[in-house]
Design a protein around this motif. Structure first.
Motif, PDB file in Angstrom:
ATOM      1  N   SER A  55       0.844  -1.190   0.000  1.00 13.53           N
ATOM      2  CA  SER A  55       0.000   0.000   0.000  1.00 13.53           C
ATOM      3  C   SER A  55       0.879   1.239   0.000  1.00 13.53           C
ATOM      4  O   SER A  55       1.977   1.242   0.542  1.00 13.53           O
ATOM      5  CB  SER A  55      -0.940   0.022   1.215  1.00 13.53           C
ATOM      6  OG  SER A  55      -0.203   0.037   2.414  1.00 13.53           O
ATOM      7  N   ARG A 171      -3.167  10.036  -4.205  1.00  8.71           N
ATOM      8  CA  ARG A 171      -3.555   8.770  -4.821  1.00  8.71           C
ATOM      9  C   ARG A 171      -3.124   7.659  -3.875  1.00  8.71           C
ATOM     10  O   ARG A 171      -1.938   7.410  -3.684  1.00  8.71           O
ATOM     11  CB  ARG A 171      -2.902   8.556  -6.187  1.00  8.71           C
ATOM     12  CG  ARG A 171      -3.418   7.282  -6.884  1.00  8.71           C
ATOM     13  CD  ARG A 171      -2.857   7.150  -8.286  1.00  8.71           C
ATOM     14  NE  ARG A 171      -1.492   6.667  -8.277  1.00  8.71           N
ATOM     15  CZ  ARG A 171      -1.145   5.378  -8.216  1.00  8.71           C
ATOM     16  NH1 ARG A 171      -2.078   4.433  -8.128  1.00  8.71           N
ATOM     17  NH2 ARG A 171       0.117   5.023  -8.222  1.00  8.71           N
ATOM     18  N   LEU A 196     -12.847   3.779  -8.264  1.00  5.44           N
ATOM     19  CA  LEU A 196     -11.469   3.320  -8.245  1.00  5.44           C
ATOM     20  C   LEU A 196     -10.958   3.180  -9.677  1.00  5.44           C
ATOM     21  O   LEU A 196     -11.725   3.100 -10.620  1.00  5.44           O
ATOM     22  CB  LEU A 196     -11.356   1.972  -7.527  1.00  5.44           C
ATOM     23  CG  LEU A 196     -11.802   1.927  -6.070  1.00  5.44           C
ATOM     24  CD1 LEU A 196     -11.665   0.506  -5.522  1.00  5.44           C
ATOM     25  CD2 LEU A 196     -10.999   2.906  -5.216  1.00  5.44           C
ATOM     26  N   SER A 216      -6.368   2.186  -7.154  1.00  7.35           N
ATOM     27  CA  SER A 216      -6.306   3.439  -6.415  1.00  7.35           C
ATOM     28  C   SER A 216      -7.562   4.258  -6.644  1.00  7.35           C
ATOM     29  O   SER A 216      -8.407   3.911  -7.475  1.00  7.35           O
ATOM     30  CB  SER A 216      -5.076   4.245  -6.855  1.00  7.35           C
ATOM     31  OG  SER A 216      -5.159   4.552  -8.238  1.00  7.35           O
ATOM     32  N   ASN A 217      -7.683   5.349  -5.913  1.00  5.71           N
ATOM     33  CA  ASN A 217      -8.833   6.232  -6.049  1.00  5.71           C
ATOM     34  C   ASN A 217      -8.777   6.987  -7.376  1.00  5.71           C
ATOM     35  O   ASN A 217      -7.722   7.451  -7.798  1.00  5.71           O
ATOM     36  CB  ASN A 217      -8.890   7.236  -4.895  1.00  5.71           C
ATOM     37  CG  ASN A 217      -7.572   7.963  -4.676  1.00  5.71           C
ATOM     38  OD1 ASN A 217      -6.573   7.359  -4.288  1.00  5.71           O
ATOM     39  ND2 ASN A 217      -7.565   9.269  -4.933  1.00  5.71           N
ATOM     40  N   VAL A 232     -10.792   3.700  -0.960  1.00  4.69           N
ATOM     41  CA  VAL A 232      -9.849   2.650  -1.338  1.00  4.69           C
ATOM     42  C   VAL A 232      -9.927   1.471  -0.371  1.00  4.69           C
ATOM     43  O   VAL A 232      -9.968   0.312  -0.781  1.00  4.69           O
ATOM     44  CB  VAL A 232      -8.410   3.206  -1.402  1.00  4.69           C
ATOM     45  CG1 VAL A 232      -7.417   2.098  -1.707  1.00  4.69           C
ATOM     46  CG2 VAL A 232      -8.309   4.301  -2.463  1.00  4.69           C
TER      47      VAL A 232
END
Length: 260
Positions: A55, A171, A196, A216-217, A232
């Protein structure tokens, strides 16, 4: 054909507002809400049954490459230039170092100009905190770790070069293996509804390898950092649940979410 937008300088968003405003609104985005910490109130994280591989939460300081000249003080750095290709490849594979720009969007915008002059990175001993110098923006500050505990990643957000990053500049990405869901016909729709986006682990315009996606967003504008990180976290949990269903040969239609 791929088409993109890059701000040449700060005034571009005003002078060329007929181009930038509709582009930003279509993401969709309406309100600029951003400033401080995101993870303080973000709840939960992906479960260890199907762990996220990695992450990362990123923000940056803009340089606006089309407008940036070699005389800028920060461009005197030559750390990356001093490394051989072999020395560069391992940190690239570890997602610690950025690769040479290959996307036509980046090349056309001048991101690879004078490469690799004035590019470099700093990282902590454990490589959980990175500072990228002149990859696209002057600085990109990146807390990164294995697993999915985004609450351990403090960050700030601001306005960056790419219009897609205006607002929080945040992000939050997770590397996650989805060999079944990644091939499912509903996968693009599910991502869209969760707000996403997916890419390969090699960055923009790269494809997933071995079913591993960087998820990711999509949004930067119109949401706070807390809301974006939570999207997320919640979205990855649902993707994991869908992947587990498909592993067992079960349907996922009842898990397809409503549009966020």
């Amino acid at each position: 054909m791929t088409v993109g937008c890059v701000a040449g300088d700060e005034e571009s968003f005003d002078v060329c507002k007929e181009l930038f405003d509709p582009t930003l609104e279509d993401r969709p985005a309406r309100r600029l809400r951003a400033r401080r910490r995101a993870q303080d109130r973000a709840q939960d994280r992906p479960q260890p049954r199907h762990p996220a591989g990695r992450s990362r939460v990123r923000t940056g300081l803009p340089c606006l490459p089309p407008h940036c000249g070699r005389c800028h003080p920060i461009q005197q750095l030559s750390a990356l230039k001093s490394m051989t290709e072999a020395e560069q490849q391992q940190p690239i594979d570890d997602h610690v170092l950025f690769d040479k720009p290959a996307s036509p969007l980046l090349l056309a915008s001048g991101m690879a100009r004078d490469w690799p002059d004035a590019r470099g990175i700093w990282h902590s001993d454990k490589k959980t905190f990175l500072v990228w110098i002149n990859e696209e923006d002057h600085l990109r500050v990146i807390p990164m770790q294995k697993g999915g505990n985004m609450k351990e990643n403090p960050h700030l957000g601001y306005i960056l070069t790419c219009p897609s990053n205006l607002g929080t500049g945040l992000r939050a990405g997770v590397h996650i293996k989805l060999p079944h869901l990644g091939k499912h016909e509903k996968f693009p729709e599910v991502l869209k509804r969760l707000r996403l986006q997916k890419r390969g682990t090699g960055g923009v315009d790269t494809a997933a390898v071995g079913g591993i996606f960087d998820v990711s967003n999509t949004d930067r504008l119109g949401f706070s950092e807390v809301e974006l990180v939570q999207m997320v976290v919640d979205g990855v949990k649902l993707l994991i649940e869908m992947e587990q269903r498909l592993e067992q040969g079960q349907a996922i239609h009842d898990l397809v979410p409503a549009q966020k």
